[in-house]
Scaffold this active site. Structure first.
Site, PDB file in Angstrom:
ATOM      1  N   LYS A   1      -8.020   7.137 -13.595  1.00  0.00           N
ATOM      2  CA  LYS A   1      -8.929   6.996 -12.447  1.00  0.00           C
ATOM      3  C   LYS A   1      -9.848   8.212 -12.337  1.00  0.00           C
ATOM      4  O   LYS A   1     -11.047   8.074 -12.092  1.00  0.00           O
ATOM      5  CB  LYS A   1      -8.117   6.801 -11.156  1.00  0.00           C
ATOM      6  CG  LYS A   1      -7.459   5.425 -11.079  1.00  0.00           C
ATOM      7  CD  LYS A   1      -6.427   5.320  -9.961  1.00  0.00           C
ATOM      8  CE  LYS A   1      -5.741   3.956 -10.026  1.00  0.00           C
ATOM      9  NZ  LYS A   1      -4.592   3.843  -9.101  1.00  0.00           N
TER      10      LYS A   1
ATOM     11  N   GLN B   1      -1.577   7.297  -4.500  1.00  0.00           N
ATOM     12  CA  GLN B   1      -1.006   6.557  -5.621  1.00  0.00           C
ATOM     13  C   GLN B   1       0.408   6.054  -5.291  1.00  0.00           C
ATOM     14  O   GLN B   1       1.248   6.821  -4.818  1.00  0.00           O
ATOM     15  CB  GLN B   1      -0.961   7.473  -6.867  1.00  0.00           C
ATOM     16  CG  GLN B   1      -0.467   6.789  -8.122  1.00  0.00           C
ATOM     17  CD  GLN B   1      -1.389   5.681  -8.608  1.00  0.00           C
ATOM     18  OE1 GLN B   1      -2.602   5.799  -8.579  1.00  0.00           O
ATOM     19  NE2 GLN B   1      -0.798   4.584  -9.039  1.00  0.00           N
TER      20      GLN B   1
ATOM     21  N   ASP C   1      -8.666   1.248  -1.294  1.00  0.00           N
ATOM     22  CA  ASP C   1      -7.662   0.303  -1.798  1.00  0.00           C
ATOM     23  C   ASP C   1      -7.635  -0.982  -0.973  1.00  0.00           C
ATOM     24  O   ASP C   1      -7.032  -1.972  -1.400  1.00  0.00           O
ATOM     25  CB  ASP C   1      -6.265   0.952  -1.743  1.00  0.00           C
ATOM     26  CG  ASP C   1      -5.839   1.542  -3.079  1.00  0.00           C
ATOM     27  OD1 ASP C   1      -6.341   1.064  -4.114  1.00  0.00           O
ATOM     28  OD2 ASP C   1      -4.994   2.453  -3.084  1.00  0.00           O
TER      29      ASP C   1
END
Ligand code: NAP
Length: 310
Positions: A54, A98, A124
């Protein structure tokens, strides 16, 4: 006949090629790049790989991406304080914590973190406000993996409207948002889970079958209607030689990769499904690259909305 490959790598490249000039335009206009703050707790090896990918992808497309690390012994209070800091940071438009969090943080730790992230920076799409917007089909930040699956289907010219879609898996991060996104595109959607009775028969009604379970090669031929489009979201790191030898022929690319590394990532869909499906997304090279591309696109969208005072 072998299924057409739903090439996630190629579609992810298309999306990133669209994001790149928009990032450059944003940076020129505002004097700073869109910023993503990633928080990693502990040293889970798979998370390390995902986070590295990422960070690199964001940098490649001209975004700013910063990593905050916390030790596995950090408390939920410590983590929430980092998130609060990012909520107030002028340089960060997106926040990604995460998963998974260390078990010691408690069963509801992820939910408590999602609740605290500023909804405008929730790239997200897990904050309840963004989930509510998704339910009402007015999402600005929707979950990256299911959004990536939609991009893969649409750009691969798989018709969604009117199709029967079956999603196996009902998690908050994949299964449920996946079902909603398909529904909003006028598919007739069934959601399956571990308590579904006669799962293969239900799955085999699908024109579009999405497997998001986390059980390697679980979806076998009997789950699939001939000609169906099958999207394999599952990613399980497999070290079991016997399983790898059952799934992949000696001399195949996947077997060679296993011999080199001692483990490979295996999807939820059995390789034999390629013989019966009309289209199939591979693992790797299917949904994974799209998740990252959508993360970059969501970060850009969050930055644009913030710059407009949204
Ligand atoms: P999860 O939270 O563990 O949810 C798994 C779902 O599968 C649950 O709803 C569960 O049902 C269902 N399930 C488990 N065993 C089943 C069975 N035997 N029959 C029917 N349903 C079953 O997992 P997740 O976070 O949604 O992730 C799913 C998979 O996608 C994992 O392999 C994950 O690594 C992968 N993933 C990949 C990406 C990517 O970018 N490629 C991104 C996210 C996730 P119950 O609800 O009844 O327990």
């Amino acid at each position: 006949m072998a299924a057409r490959v739903l090439d996630g790598t190629a579609v992810a490249q298309q999306i990133r090629a669209e994001v790149r000039p928009a990032v450059a335009e944003f940076t020129a206009r505002t004097g700073r790049p869109p910023g993503l703050g990633i928080v990693l707790v502990g040293e889970d090896p798979a998370s390390e790989i995902y986070v590295r990918a990422k960070l690199k992808s964001a940098a490649d497309e001209g975004l700013r991406a910063d990593l905050t690390r916390l030790p596995a012994t950090a408390s939920l209070t410590d983590l929430l304080a980092v998130v609060e800091g990012l909520n107030h940071s002028a340089d960060h438009d997106g926040i990604l914590v995460q998963s998974p969090l260390p078990a010691a943080m408690g069963d509801d730790a992820e939910r408590r973190v999602f609740d605290v992230i500023d909804p405008g920076k929730d790239v997200d799409g897990f904050h309840p406000v963004n989930v509510g917007h998704l339910v009402q089909n007015r999402a600005t930040l929707a979950a990256c993996t299911p959004s990536g699956v939609i991009e893969l289907l649409e750009r691969s010219k798989v018709a969604i409207a009117g199709a029967r879609a079956v999603v196996i898996g009902r998690s908050d991060i994949v299964g449920k948002p996946m079902a909603l996104l398909l529904l909003h595109r006028n598919a007739t959607v069934t959601i399956c889970h571990s308590r579904t009775v006669d799962l293969p028969r239900v799955a085999a009604t699908a024109d579009i079958l999405v497997a998001a379970i986390g059980r390697p090669a679980f979806v076998t031929r009997e789950f699939v209607k001939p000609g169906a489009a099958v999207v394999d979201v599952g990613t399980t790191q497999v070290t079991d030689r016997a399983l790898v030898e059952r799934l992949f022929a000696a001399g195949s690319k996947r077997r060679d990769a296993f011999e080199r590394r001692g483990s490979i990532v295996v999807g939820d869909v059995h390789p034999e499904v390629a013989e019966i499906a009309g289209a199939l997304s591979p693992v790797p090279g299917g949904v994974g690259p799209l998740t990252i591309a959508l993360l970059l696109r969501n970060t850009l969208a969050a930055a644009q909305a913030r710059a407009q005072g949204g």
